[in-house]
Design a protein around this motif. Structure first.
Motif, PDB file in Angstrom:
ATOM      1  N   PHE A 293       9.087 -17.287   9.439  1.00  0.00           N
ATOM      2  CA  PHE A 293      10.049 -16.398   9.472  1.00  0.00           C
ATOM      3  C   PHE A 293      10.350 -16.145   8.027  1.00  0.00           C
ATOM      4  O   PHE A 293      11.170 -15.480   7.605  1.00  0.00           O
ATOM      5  CB  PHE A 293      11.484 -17.150  10.089  1.00  0.00           C
TER       6      PHE A 293
ATOM      7  N   SER B  89      19.719  -6.532  16.032  1.00  0.00           N
ATOM      8  CA  SER B  89      19.537  -7.413  14.801  1.00  0.00           C
ATOM      9  C   SER B  89      20.898  -7.852  14.463  1.00  0.00           C
ATOM     10  O   SER B  89      21.405  -7.834  13.231  1.00  0.00           O
ATOM     11  CB  SER B  89      19.106  -6.628  13.609  1.00  0.00           C
TER      12      SER B  89
ATOM     13  N   ILE C 232      11.159 -12.162  16.300  1.00  0.00           N
ATOM     14  CA  ILE C 232      11.693 -11.043  15.512  1.00  0.00           C
ATOM     15  C   ILE C 232      11.715  -9.622  16.091  1.00  0.00           C
ATOM     16  O   ILE C 232      12.834  -9.304  16.131  1.00  0.00           O
ATOM     17  CB  ILE C 232      10.556 -10.753  14.219  1.00  0.00           C
TER      18      ILE C 232
ATOM     19  N   PHE D  25      10.412 -12.799   6.815  1.00  0.00           N
ATOM     20  CA  PHE D  25      11.388 -11.998   7.183  1.00  0.00           C
ATOM     21  C   PHE D  25      12.848 -12.390   7.061  1.00  0.00           C
ATOM     22  O   PHE D  25      13.464 -12.993   7.865  1.00  0.00           O
ATOM     23  CB  PHE D  25      11.218 -11.994   8.975  1.00  0.00           C
TER      24      PHE D  25
ATOM     25  N   PHE E 105      16.197 -12.158   8.918  1.00  0.00           N
ATOM     26  CA  PHE E 105      16.329 -12.846  10.128  1.00  0.00           C
ATOM     27  C   PHE E 105      16.507 -14.178   9.879  1.00  0.00           C
ATOM     28  O   PHE E 105      17.499 -14.840  10.415  1.00  0.00           O
ATOM     29  CB  PHE E 105      15.113 -12.834  11.201  1.00  0.00           C
TER      30      PHE E 105
END
Ligand SMILES: C[S@@+](CC[C@H](N)C(=O)[O-])C[C@H]1O[C@@H](n2cnc3c(N)ncnc32)[C@H](O)[C@@H]1O
Length: 349
Positions: free
Chosen positions: A91, A67, A59, A94, A97
């Motif tokens: 993940f 990003s 990440i 997140f 992502f």
């Protein structure tokens, strides 16, 4: 054994390659060598904390790339799929992502692909057989014990002349090593590196160096990075590190062909030189212990074991020690990051 019998004499790397990856009898092609019942255990199978730290690292690295909304995450040689499973679970915390990332596994063994598909069912992953199939988006490559699974060549210098090691065999239990004179300059031209300088013994993996070079070129072109974790050393002088394991014990790779896991230790100095020669790339390098501690593995162990029974706590710390202990994997395993020169990211190093 047909293919082996027919050939009789093979260079060491060709012999290892057949022993490990021959479609019929190759070690990796027919069995699942991981865990208690297998021949060895890898870090993702020791503790999920290992993969959790890699997830956080990914990440942060993705952020260092700006990003990007489209990014590839490729695991090279995914074994039983345990690491990819924990990565994707992590993940979920997140979502941005998760939505941006294409998950890919590059795996050679049909038996292990089946195992991975079982382990990772319901998750959106693609399996590829050729790295050329990867699109042009920035790509993060993760390789845990991928490079040590490749066949090696060995050369030895006697009276100023270089000899390459070959294997001769009659049958699957009767093989031995012999040497053949070779022109080392030809090899040096091919790999664009004076590998014999100050050496009287050379060990390197032609396949491994090809992967390293091709992946590095992709990173240069499309951006991204390669995080490589492996058993290895960084001294300039090369060593004979060839080893075989069967049933959690050292074995003779010239016997019971196809039944031994044959590996070697990565020469990280050589990897570093190859990277330098490619230009515009940079690498960072440290021990597994340093990397995992800097990523916060001790803190994570503390948090998850807070309300657990003594027994469960002990198990977590026992496994943690296997990963970071000085006499365990902590110092023997090294972590290397290869990325574009302008990227100053160094979390974990
Ligand atoms: C020692 S295992 C490590 C597995 C996993 N990364 C782990 O840590 O548990 C090596 C893996 O690389 C795969 N492999 C070896 N050579 C390969 C190649 N040339 N292409 C794709 N996969 C390969 C093997 O089949 C196996 O899955």
């Amino acid at each position: 054994m047909k293919k082996l019998k027919e050939k009789h004499k093979l260079s060491l790397d060709k012999f290892i390659n057949l022993s490990l990856y021959d479609k019929k009898f190759g070690y990796y092609m027919n069995k699942n060598p991981f865990g208690k019942k297998g021949d060895f255990i890898t870090a993702p199978n020791i503790s999920r904390l290992f993969s959790e730290m890699i997830a956080i690292w990914i990440i942060s690295f993705w952020q260092s790339l700006g990003s990007p909304k489209k990014v590839n995450l490729i695991e090279l040689g995914a074994g039983n799929g345990e690491m990819m499973k924990v990565l994707i679970e992590s993940f979920k915390n997140f979502p941005f992502f998760l939505a941006s990332c294409k998950f890919i596994i590059y795996e050679k063994s049909p038996k292990l692909i089946l195992e991975q598909k079982k382990q990772l069912k319901d998750l959106k992953i693609s399996w590829i057989k050729k790295l050329k199939r990867i699109n042009k988006d920035p790509t993060i490559f993760i390789a845990n014990e991928f490079f040590d699974a490749h066949a090696i060549k060995q050369f030895i210098k006697r009276n100023k002349l270089w000899y390459e090691k070959f294997v001769y065999f009659n049958n699957k239990n009767n093989a031995y090593i012999f040497e053949k004179k070779t022109d080392i300059k030809k090899l040096e031209k091919k790999i664009n590196y004076k590998i014999s300088k100050n050496e009287d013994f050379i060990e390197y993996s032609k396949i491994g160096i090809n992967y390293l070079t091709n992946i590095s070129k992709m990173i240069k072109k499309n951006s991204g990075g390669l995080l490589l974790i492996d058993y290895g050393y960084s001294g300039k002088k090369m060593k004979n590190t060839l080893q075989a394991v069967s049933n959690h014990k050292y074995s003779n790779f010239l016997k019971n062909i196809g039944k031994n896991d044959i590996t070697h230790h990565i020469n990280f100095s050589l990897f570093g030189e190859i990277i330098k020669n490619l230009g515009n790339l940079k690498y960072n390098y440290t021990t597994q212990k340093e990397f995992l501690i800097k990523m916060g593995i001790k803190k994570r162990a503390e948090v998850i074991s807070e309300n657990l029974s003594f027994l469960k706590k002990t198990d977590i710390y026992y496994r943690l020690n296997r990963l970071i202990g000085d006499r365990q994997m902590g110092n023997l395993f090294k972590v290397m990051l290869i990325k574009n020169k302008e990227n100053k990211f160094k979390l974990g190093f």
